[in-house]
Each structure stands twice: as C-alpha cells, then as structure tokens.
Design an enzyme around this catalytic site. Structure first.
Site, PDB file in Angstrom:
ATOM      1  CG  ASP A  37      -4.710 -11.144   1.755  1.00  0.00           C
ATOM      2  OD1 ASP A  37      -4.300 -12.225   2.198  1.00  0.00           O
ATOM      3  OD2 ASP A  37      -5.556 -10.440   2.330  1.00  0.00           O
ATOM      4  CB  ALA A  83     -10.203 -10.287  -4.428  1.00  0.00           C
ATOM      5  CB  SER A  99     -12.997  -8.927   0.037  1.00  0.00           C
ATOM      6  OG  SER A  99     -12.859  -8.109   1.170  1.00  0.00           O
TER       7      SER A  99
HETATM    8  O1  PMV Z   1      -7.989 -10.541   6.481  1.00  0.00           O
HETATM    9  P1  PMV Z   1      -7.297 -10.728   5.191  1.00  0.00           P
HETATM   10  O2  PMV Z   1      -8.014 -11.588   4.192  1.00  0.00           O
HETATM   11  O3  PMV Z   1      -6.925  -9.421   4.549  1.00  0.00           O
HETATM   12  O4  PMV Z   1      -5.919 -11.510   5.480  1.00  0.00           O
HETATM   13  C1  PMV Z   1      -4.880 -10.869   6.197  1.00  0.00           C
HETATM   14  C2  PMV Z   1      -3.687 -11.763   6.387  1.00  0.00           C
HETATM   15  C3  PMV Z   1      -2.625 -11.204   7.331  1.00  0.00           C
HETATM   16  O5  PMV Z   1      -1.608 -12.205   7.442  1.00  0.00           O
HETATM   17  C4  PMV Z   1      -3.204 -10.962   8.722  1.00  0.00           C
HETATM   18  C5  PMV Z   1      -2.021  -9.894   6.829  1.00  0.00           C
HETATM   19  C6  PMV Z   1      -1.118 -10.059   5.618  1.00  0.00           C
HETATM   20  O6  PMV Z   1      -0.846  -9.018   4.990  1.00  0.00           O
HETATM   21  O7  PMV Z   1      -0.647 -11.157   5.313  1.00  0.00           O
END
Ligand code: PMV
Length: 310
Positions: free
Chosen positions: A145, A104, A101
């Site tokens: 992301d 996004a 999110s």
């Molecule tokens: O929690 P989210 O949707 O922001 O996903 C983070 C993903 C990680 O691999 C933990 C961090 C990243 O920057 O890739």
C-alpha cells in the site's frame, strides 16, 4: 506559510494477503481517487482537520492513532517543534475500502510536512515512515500500500524486494465497485495469521496458490491473454473467500459480475467489505457491468482502462 502533499488510491489486481507472506502481488496506482494534505502556519498547538475529526492533534480519537503517530514521527525525523501549524486532509479515496486510504493519508501528510519544512524526502524515508502508520493500522503490512499510494506505475511487488515496474498493456477494462461497507483489513490479516496457527498446512497451501495465480496472471498480462487473466482473478477470489476474508456482499457482486459476462472478478484489498473488481472485455461491457453492479447493491463504481499505460 502553506505547503501541500499528495498521494493516490491503489487497486490490488492480484495477491492481497498472500503478499504479506512473501508471495508476489500485482497492483495499480488508482488516480481516480486521491488525497491532498495541506499544512498552514498558525500559532500554538497543532490542529487536525480531516473526514473523521476536527480539533487539536493531541485529542484526536484512537482510530486516528496511525495518523497521529506518523505526524509525530515525521516531525521528530525533521527535528522540528510539533507546534505552530494546522493540518488539513482532503480525500476522495473512500476510507477503509481496500483502496489503501490509510497508507495514502500517511504518504500525503509526510510529503506535506517535508515540503512545509523545506526538506527533501527520499523514497526510502517516505516508505519507512508510512510503514510506521501501516503497522498500527494493519499489524503486519506488506509495504504494498505504501509503495502504490506513493507511486505512479503499476508494480509486480514482492515484500522486501526491489520494485519491479510492470506496465499493464492489457486490452480490457476493470470495473471497481465499492460495497459501501467498511472493510476490515486488520481483522482479515489477523484471521489469516490465526489460520496459520490452527491449520498451517492448508493455509500455507492457499497462500502459495494465491502467489502462483499472481505469477500466472503476470504472464497472462504480458501475453495480453485477458480470458486467462479473468480466470485467475476468479480463482483468487475463491481462495480468499476460503481464507475468510470475503463476505456476502462481495461474493454477491463477484457472482453477479460473472453472470453478466465478466472475464473474472474478485475482492480487492483487505476484504470483509470494501471494494471488488471485475474484468470487462471492452469499454461498453465495462459500462454494462457497472450498471449491473450498482443495481446489485454497489454504492459506487469506477471504470479503469487497463491499456492506458501504452
Ligand atoms: O485494505 P487495504 O487497502 O489496506 O489493502 C490491504 C492489503 C493486504 O494485502 C491485505 C495487506 C498488506 O499489507 O499488503
């Protein structure tokens, strides 16, 4: 005058956390959840209207520092004055649940600002600006992301490398379940960085194993070996748990899915809350798993057909 920008949620199938350390990840844009930012002409200081806050941009709470910074930096990049417009953000991506999110919101808002000022936006500039926001949100973002919430195809992603589009075409369904608990991506990323200091060998081994599982999952997907893919997902969850980025409810939902015949299950995204995913054999099984997960405490579920790339 009025302009909009959009973005979507994302699901990490394999490789969260290890992707930060240069290992591969497989991720899917998740169009069931989305964000739209609208910019409208007004007179005076910029104001913001979003889920967490409504009021002048200059008085937005600290938790929105990443968003405020990206707005300021985008307007600077556009060489325009930071005044005479309102920003409204509408989101169906649950906040802080591992669905990207924060990235996004940045993507939709940068797009809306470029539309509003009638400037074209390259992908490189979009990702560069989004990563300013992500660095504030997570400390050390992999860029995954930003890529997924702005993209339309699944990716086999390695930090710093050219995007490798990766059609899934797997005969299985993913059930995505929201624990309803705010994830703690920043803390989880920091925890692994601390483990790297206190126990470098063990931590590096786990990160490399997660990378290896993502590579093997890629092959399983290419060969449509869904049972194998499920096994790799569950193994990845066990490793993520050992790195301290799971929690009790995530573990319970993973366990419950497996007991109900899921081919595999794991947390997705930053962890310590947020969402988990379970691999179902077919649509019916996905719907059964969804019911089981809701009964076990999930607050919301989504079903995703992994063949829909066909
Ligand atoms: O929690 P989210 O949707 O922001 O996903 C983070 C993903 C990680 O691999 C933990 C961090 C990243 O920057 O890739």
């Amino acid at each position: 005058m009025k302009a909009t920008g959009i973005s979507n949620g994302k699901i990490i199938l394999m490789g969260e956390h290890s992707v930060v350390y240069g290992e591969p990840a497989i991720a899917i844009p998740f169009f069931a959840t989305a964000i739209e930012t609208t910019i409208k002409t007004t007179n005076g200081p910029v104001s913001l209207d979003c889920f967490f806050y409504k009021g002048p941009l200059s008085q937005a709470p600290k938790r929105l520092l990443n968003l405020v910074t990206v707005i300021i930096e985008t307007v600077k990049k556009l060489d325009k004055p930071l005044k005479n417009f309102d920003i409204t953000i509408n989101s169906t991506i649950p906040a802080e649940r591992g669905m990207g999110s924060s990235a996004a919101v940045a993507v939709a808002t940068i797009r809306a600002l470029f539309h509003y000022f009638e400037e074209s936006l390259s992908n490189d500039v979009l990702l560069e600006l989004t990563n300013i926001s992500e660095t504030i949100a997570h400390g050390n973002p992999s860029g995954l992301d930003a890529a997924m919430t702005s993209g339309t195809s699944p990716l086999y992603y390695i930090k710093g490398q050219k995007f490798e589009f990766f059609p899934l075409k797997v005969s299985a369904y993913l059930v995505v379940a929201d624990t309803g608990i705010t994830g703690q991506t920043k803390e989880a990323v920091e925890n692994i960085a601390l483990l790297y200091h206190s126990d470098p060998k063990k931590t590096d081994d786990s990160i490399k194993q997660l990378g290896q599982l993502a590579k093997e999952a890629k092959q399983a997907i290419q060969q449509n070996k869904t049972n194998q893919l499920g096994v790799y997902m569950t193994q990845a969850h066990t490793l993520l748990d050992s790195l301290g980025v799971s929690n009790t409810i995530l573990n319970t939902l993973v366990h419950t899915s497996l007991e109900s015949g899921a081919l595999g299950a794991k947390l997705t995204g930053g962890g310590r809350g947020g969402c988990m995913i379970a691999l179902a054999k077919n649509k019916e099984h996905a719907s059964q798993l969804s019911d089981v997960l809701l009964n076990a405490g999930a607050k919301h579920t989504w079903i995703y057909n992994m063949r829909k790339d066909d």
